[in-house]
Design an enzyme around this catalytic site. Structure first.
Site, PDB file in Angstrom:
ATOM      1  N   ASP A  35       2.280  -3.273  -1.406  1.00 27.50           N
ATOM      2  CA  ASP A  35       1.363  -4.260  -0.891  1.00 27.50           C
ATOM      3  C   ASP A  35       0.986  -5.269  -2.243  1.00 27.50           C
ATOM      4  O   ASP A  35       0.894  -6.347  -2.028  1.00 27.50           O
ATOM      5  CB  ASP A  35       0.092  -3.753  -0.590  1.00 27.50           C
ATOM      6  CG  ASP A  35       0.104  -3.097   0.893  1.00 27.50           C
ATOM      7  OD1 ASP A  35       1.293  -3.228   1.257  1.00 27.50           O
ATOM      8  OD2 ASP A  35      -0.480  -2.081   1.306  1.00 27.50           O
ATOM      9  N   SER A  80       2.453  -7.934  12.313  1.00 26.00           N
ATOM     10  CA  SER A  80       1.818  -7.069  11.266  1.00 26.00           C
ATOM     11  C   SER A  80       0.495  -7.506  11.067  1.00 26.00           C
ATOM     12  O   SER A  80       0.101  -8.650  11.645  1.00 26.00           O
ATOM     13  CB  SER A  80       2.712  -7.167   9.815  1.00 26.00           C
ATOM     14  OG  SER A  80       2.924  -8.597   9.576  1.00 26.00           O
ATOM     15  N   GLU A 109     -11.079   0.356  13.475  1.00 27.07           N
ATOM     16  CA  GLU A 109     -10.284   1.635  13.769  1.00 27.07           C
ATOM     17  C   GLU A 109      -9.408   2.170  12.788  1.00 27.07           C
ATOM     18  O   GLU A 109      -9.364   1.273  11.552  1.00 27.07           O
ATOM     19  CB  GLU A 109      -9.016   1.063  14.616  1.00 27.07           C
ATOM     20  CG  GLU A 109      -9.601   0.521  16.152  1.00 27.07           C
ATOM     21  CD  GLU A 109      -8.816  -0.476  16.881  1.00 27.07           C
ATOM     22  OE1 GLU A 109      -8.997  -0.632  17.797  1.00 27.07           O
ATOM     23  OE2 GLU A 109      -7.349  -0.156  16.393  1.00 27.07           O
ATOM     24  N   LYS A 111      -6.500   3.205  10.457  1.00 31.16           N
ATOM     25  CA  LYS A 111      -4.927   2.750  10.266  1.00 31.16           C
ATOM     26  C   LYS A 111      -3.993   3.865  10.123  1.00 31.16           C
ATOM     27  O   LYS A 111      -4.054   4.373   9.029  1.00 31.16           O
ATOM     28  CB  LYS A 111      -4.963   1.615   9.279  1.00 31.16           C
ATOM     29  CG  LYS A 111      -3.526   0.753   9.301  1.00 31.16           C
ATOM     30  CD  LYS A 111      -3.487  -0.153   8.296  1.00 31.16           C
ATOM     31  CE  LYS A 111      -2.145  -0.999   8.728  1.00 31.16           C
ATOM     32  NZ  LYS A 111      -0.973  -0.184   7.967  1.00 31.16           N
ATOM     33  N   LYS A 306      -6.904  -1.834   2.974  1.00 30.37           N
ATOM     34  CA  LYS A 306      -6.210  -0.768   2.503  1.00 30.37           C
ATOM     35  C   LYS A 306      -7.047  -0.017   1.337  1.00 30.37           C
ATOM     36  O   LYS A 306      -7.460  -0.636   0.343  1.00 30.37           O
ATOM     37  CB  LYS A 306      -4.828  -1.425   1.813  1.00 30.37           C
ATOM     38  CG  LYS A 306      -4.110  -2.189   2.733  1.00 30.37           C
ATOM     39  CD  LYS A 306      -3.715  -1.378   3.862  1.00 30.37           C
ATOM     40  CE  LYS A 306      -2.653  -0.558   3.752  1.00 30.37           C
ATOM     41  NZ  LYS A 306      -1.102  -1.321   3.649  1.00 30.37           N
ATOM     42  N   CYS A 403      10.590  37.791 -10.973  1.00 31.12           N
ATOM     43  CA  CYS A 403      11.627  38.999 -11.114  1.00 31.12           C
ATOM     44  C   CYS A 403      12.359  39.174 -12.396  1.00 31.12           C
ATOM     45  O   CYS A 403      12.994  39.884 -12.514  1.00 31.12           O
ATOM     46  CB  CYS A 403      12.544  39.038  -9.847  1.00 31.12           C
ATOM     47  SG  CYS A 403      13.751  37.596 -10.067  1.00 31.12           S
TER      48      CYS A 403
END
Length: 659
Positions: A35, A80, A109, A111, A306, A403
């Protein structure tokens, strides 16, 4: 680097990231970096419009149709969203909205970080589903979408045509379980749930998608013939009434309320069973949306906030090494507890030795920690100015911490891997492979049964299988008397398998099923194979020097020798059923077609390979013979056209017996 060079570099980086994300489903660049690089490129192109190119990533949304899927042209483009990275930028978005819609209200809402799709219904019946693609043309993934149980196949109200948009995702709980299974099977792990969801939805076989348990959240009506709405909230209520799983949403009157809700979503992101990479703010009124319109790239009535990766400093208290089910040594930093993305973090992955060396992480260092993909804590950088005196560079051990067996570096990567044949950390994977159909073929001993036996303390090495008794099994969960009898019988039967199956079952690196057959045919016994030199092994067709070295290293290890002795004492066959064989068919390539009456085509192929010949699936000028049984088809016709010698079943058997 001047600005023009910077633009060219950004374009190349973003195009590579687009390809990795949309075509390969294997992203290496984080969303946050992508972005910001896109934002920087947009700024440079705005400042220098003459330098803008038609193929710039800013000129398209991105995406490509994968081979195997037909194209779908979206009736309504799947746009978008404009990104904002701060509350100040969100306020600027609000001001622009109110210039056109003074009394605008919003819906907020989460994302969802998944794969966007359009679902199409005709007369209330689901008829097609497509990925977003570039927003205008996507991929037809209808059959895979049908496997998602939260998608209704028939709606209560049968509108003539109805299109909705949603986000397909893989729940976090499913993602964790899937990666555990992939690790057990030696498959590469998915980087994050979004990567897993994209790879699952774009499988050509819908059965694979069905097994991945994908889910969807629907968040928009794209088209509704014969139905009108006035607000976005009305559309969400209608979607709920039509039995869709709808995105969580909150109505807000002001941008300040939106900001508070965005903060609350960010603080509670760990509570969601799906990944989020932000929050979406949408204008509620559909008339306001119409007035605001869209740019060439995104609607003016919505914005995506974001979340930046949350980074905090902490101190590396220790570095510990874990051994995974495939034997890979994974270093982990034990750090002072720090709160990140809603949880307290006390460990951070260090990936491998190359990662440690590149960042120069040392015990005692102060480091910046973040959650990669909001899930896995990782170290971003070392604050070297705060490094205490006396620290030393860290090196992974050269022996397995579980081991004690030597570790080797993968030829094709940075991973270090334990070579122990009886390493407890790898026991479950070893046993699942050992019992698989192409290996010892022990029916009834799948992953769940293996885990059950390990948890009960009955198995510590593959050799322990042959000391199990029926009374040991009856008391286990989901193991009745009949199941116990069948499993003991299958284990006993496996003792008589050919040496080739046992060689493959041992899990020697680089030695697959075919190599196991070649080695059994050449050496005839486990003793002969175990004492073979690298030169002798390399002389076997298709056994190269790397595989030869891997085989000699495996047989020289104490754990391997102990396992072989345990299997011998249990009565497991150590000989090739055919005994050591020659190479009378060496250099000859056979193609099998039609049905043979005396043996299966698989058995015929094994007989050819046992005598040094090769089996091919197609006829070419390099084919030596075509073996034609009953109802032979196109391969026989092609052999006749090319003049390739043809053997009927009788002639083929005579050749085998003579050889």
């Amino acid at each position: 680097m001047n600005e023009r060079q910077e633009m060219e570099t950004l374009r190349a980086e973003l195009e590579r990231a687009n390809y990795e994300y949309y075509v390969q489903d294997a992203p290496t660049m984080s969303d946050y970096d992508y972005d910001h690089k896109m934002r920087r490129l947009e700024e440079l192109e705005a400042a220098h419009p003459d330098w803008k190119t038609p193929d710039s990533p800013t000129q398209r949304v991105g995406g490509a149709v994968a081979e195997g899927f037909s194209e779908v042209v979206h009736q309504v483009p799947l746009e978008s969203l404009q990104d904002v990275f701060s509350m100040e930028e969100l306020s600027v978005f609000d001001q622009r909205v109110r210039e056109t819609a003074e009394r605008a209200t919003y819906d907020v809402e989460p994302k969802v970080d998944g794969l966007s799709v359009a679902l199409e219904y005709e007369n209330g019946v689901f008829v097609r589903g497509a990925t977003r693609g570039d927003g205008r043309v996507g991929e037809d993934v209808t059959e895979n979408l049908r496997t998602i149980r939260s998608i209704p196949l028939r709606l209560p109200e049968a509108l003539p045509r109805f299109i909705v948009r949603g986000e397909v995702f893989m729940p976090k709980s499913v993602f964790i379980r899937l990666n555990e299974e992939r690790e057990l099977n030696g498959q590469p792990l998915f980087a994050n749930p979004r990567n897993a969801a994209a790879g699952s939805l774009r499988q050509l076989d819908p059965k694979v998608a069905a097994a991945r348990h994908l889910d969807i959240l629907v968040f928009n009506i794209q088209y509704a013939e014969g139905k009108t709405f006035s607000t976005h909230l009305e559309t969400l209520e209608y979607l709920e009434s039509q039995h869709f799983r709808v995105i969580p949403h909150t109505a807000c009157s002001t941008i300040q309320q939106c900001s508070s809700r965005i903060q609350a979503i960010g603080d509670s992101r760990e509570a969601f069973d799906f990944d989020i990479d932000g929050a979406v703010v949408k204008v509620n009124s559909l008339l306001d949306r119409q007035a605001l319109g869209s740019t060439a790239k995104f609607p003016r009535w919505a914005a995506a906030y974001k979340y930046p990766p949350e980074q905090k400093p902490s101190t590396v208290v220790d570095i510990v090494v874990q051994v995974g089910r495939t034997g890979v040594l994974t270093p982990k930093a034990v750090i002072q507890p720090v709160r990140l993305a809603g949880t307290t973090v006390t460990n951070a992955t260090l990936h491998n030795q190359d990662f440690i060396a590149e960042k120069d992480v040392r015990i005692g260092d102060t480091v910046l920690v973040q959650k990669a993909g909001e899930i896995i804590p990782e170290i971003v950088s070392v604050l070297k100015e705060k490094r205490p005196e006396g620290t030393v560079p860290y090196r992974l051990p050269d022996r397995c911490p579980v081991c004690g067996a030597p570790v080797v570096r993968d030829e094709d990567g940075a991973a270090l891997r334990c070579t122990g044949a009886e390493c407890p950390a790898q026991l479950q994977r070893h046993l699942v492979h050992f019992a698989s159909r192409d290996a010892m073929d022990i029916e009834g001993l799948g992953p769940a049964a293996v885990k059950n036996l390990i948890d009960a303390g009955l198995l510590k090495t593959p050799g322990d299988l042959y000391s199990l008794k029926q009374e040991d099994l009856i008391s286990l969960d989901r193991m009745g008397k009949k199941s116990a009898e069948n499993l003991i019988s299958a284990i006993e039967k496996s003792k008589q398998n050919d040496l080739s199956k046992l060689i493959f079952a041992l899990g020697i690196r680089q030695v697959g099923q075919k190599a196991g057959q070649l080695l059994a045919q050449k050496f005839g016994s486990m003793d002969s194979l175990s004492s073979a030199s690298e030169e002798e092994l390399s002389a076997v067709p298709d056994i190269g020097p790397i595989t030869a070295e891997s085989i000699t290293a495996w047989f020289s290890a104490p754990q391997s020798r102990h396992l072989i002795e345990t299997l011998k004492e249990a009565g497991v066959n150590m000989e090739s059923h055919a005994g050591p064989v020659g190479d009378t068919l060496s250099g000859l390539t056979f193609v099998l077609t039609g049905e043979l009456s005396g043996m299966t085509r698989k058995a015929a192929g094994e007989r050819i390979q046992a005598l040094g010949g090769k089996v091919s699936g197609s006829v070419s000028k390099k084919t030596s013979y075509v073996v034609a049984g009953e109802a032979a088809g196109s391969k026989l016709r092609k052999a006749q056209e090319l003049g390739i010698p043809i053997l009927d079943e009788e002639a083929f058997i005579a050749m085998l017996e003579q050889s």
